[in-house]
Design an enzyme around this catalytic site. Structure first.
Site, PDB file in Angstrom:
ATOM      1  N   SER A   1     -27.229  -8.482  43.566  1.00 53.84           N
ATOM      2  CA  SER A   1     -27.993  -7.557  42.716  1.00 53.84           C
ATOM      3  C   SER A   1     -27.200  -6.263  42.485  1.00 53.84           C
ATOM      4  CB  SER A   1     -29.369  -7.260  43.304  1.00 53.84           C
ATOM      5  OG  SER A   1     -29.264  -6.524  44.497  1.00 53.84           O
TER       6      SER A   1
ATOM      7  N   HIS B   1     -23.527   0.736  51.968  1.00 54.09           N
ATOM      8  CA  HIS B   1     -24.212   0.266  53.182  1.00 54.09           C
ATOM      9  C   HIS B   1     -25.662   0.776  53.156  1.00 54.09           C
ATOM     10  CE1 HIS B   1     -24.556  -1.085  57.326  1.00 54.09           C
ATOM     11  NE2 HIS B   1     -25.284   0.000  57.514  1.00 54.09           N
TER      12      HIS B   1
ATOM     13  N   ASP C   1     -17.945   0.196  58.741  1.00 52.42           N
ATOM     14  CA  ASP C   1     -18.847   1.304  58.384  1.00 52.42           C
ATOM     15  C   ASP C   1     -18.422   2.661  58.948  1.00 52.42           C
ATOM     16  OD1 ASP C   1     -20.447  -0.638  57.118  1.00 52.42           O
ATOM     17  OD2 ASP C   1     -21.504  -1.045  58.992  1.00 52.42           O
TER      18      ASP C   1
HETATM   19  C1  GAR Z   1     -26.905  -4.007  49.670  1.00 50.20           C
HETATM   20  O1  GAR Z   1     -28.087  -3.342  50.038  1.00 50.20           O
HETATM   21  C2  GAR Z   1     -25.734  -3.467  50.466  1.00 50.20           C
HETATM   22  O2  GAR Z   1     -25.880  -2.140  50.857  1.00 50.20           O
HETATM   23  C3  GAR Z   1     -25.790  -4.321  51.696  1.00 50.20           C
HETATM   24  O3  GAR Z   1     -26.096  -5.589  51.236  1.00 50.20           O
HETATM   25  C4  GAR Z   1     -26.926  -5.476  50.087  1.00 50.20           C
HETATM   26  C5  GAR Z   1     -26.340  -6.368  49.022  1.00 50.20           C
HETATM   27  O4  GAR Z   1     -27.315  -6.805  48.162  1.00 50.20           O
HETATM   28  N1  GAR Z   1     -24.516  -4.273  52.363  1.00 50.20           N
HETATM   29  C6  GAR Z   1     -24.412  -4.345  53.677  1.00 50.20           C
HETATM   30  O5  GAR Z   1     -25.370  -4.500  54.419  1.00 50.20           O
HETATM   31  C7  GAR Z   1     -22.984  -4.220  54.211  1.00 50.20           C
HETATM   32  N2  GAR Z   1     -22.995  -3.894  55.583  1.00 50.20           N
HETATM   33  P1  GAR Z   1     -26.905  -7.735  46.920  1.00 50.20           P
HETATM   34  O6  GAR Z   1     -26.220  -8.964  47.456  1.00 50.20           O
HETATM   35  O7  GAR Z   1     -28.208  -8.046  46.245  1.00 50.20           O
HETATM   36  O8  GAR Z   1     -25.985  -6.910  46.057  1.00 50.20           O
END
Ligand code: GAR
Length: 190
Positions: A13, A104, A145
């Site tokens: 997303s 993050h 991170d």
């Molecule tokens: C996002 O909220 C991002 O911050 C998180 O994964 C989600 C990705 O969503 N990233 C982490 O947790 C990295 N440590 P998406 O696949 O729908 O873009």
């Protein structure tokens, strides 16, 4: 033109919001490649639906992935790599060759580190009875991170929030924040 490469492991997303911002001319950039470590990830469907080139990482070993991606990416002229829900560590070759940022879903340094991704983060925030959470965009270095923070956005955690409702709030704020940060990169302000 400002050239982006997006790394993603899951739903995508965040990738979609970058695509949408480019399409609506909010972001003056182009995505040259979408890289994933997961051939089943929905982010790859999103990339293909938008005629973006994709690459699936073949190796599983940390150093081999670093070498593999160095070779693949050397064919592109890249301004910035964006980790948009990408779960693997970035190796030294990529770190020395590219500017890489990560988004993050917590207020780092809280709730970061290995294993802290997606819904795990939001559940940990709920369990810790935090009053605030948010998202952090930071430069990537050799530790999970831990790179220098570029920007943070805060959302309130209500007593009624679950990991799912908190995730929705954080992701909405995070997407707005990420596009603002990318705009600053494209303008040369970062
Ligand atoms: C996002 O909220 C991002 O911050 C998180 O994964 C989600 C990705 O969503 N990233 C982490 O947790 C990295 N440590 P998406 O696949 O729908 O873009």
């Amino acid at each position: 033109m400002y050239h982006l490469v997006i790394f993603a492991s899951g739903n995508g997303s965040t990738l979609q919001s970058i695509i949408d911002s480019i399409d609506s001319h909010k972001l003056e950039a182009q995505i040259d490649l979408v890289v994933s470590d997961n051939s089943d990830a929905y982010c790859l469907e999103r990339a293909k639906a938008n005629n973006l080139e994709t690459y699936i990482i073949q190796n599983t070993d940390f150093n081999k992935i670093d070498l593999e991606l160095s070779n693949v990416l050397s064919k592109y002229s890249i301004n910035l790599i964006v980790l948009a829900g990408f779960l693997k560590m970035i190796g030294p070759k990529l770190l020395e060759s590219y500017t890489i940022i990560n988004t993050h879903p917590s207020l780092l340094p809280k709730f970061g580190g290995k294993g802290m991704h997606g819904m795990h983060v939001h559940q940990a925030v709920i369990d810790a009875k935090e009053h605030y959470s948010g998202a952090t965009i930071h430069f990537v270095n050799s530790e999970y991170d831990k790179g220098n923070i570029i920007s943070q956005t805060t959302v309130e955690v209500l007593p009624t929030d679950t990991a799912e409702t908190l995730s929705c709030k954080v992701q909405s704020a995070e997407k707005i924040q990420l596009i603002e940060v990318l705009q600053r990169f494209t303008r040369g302000e970062i």
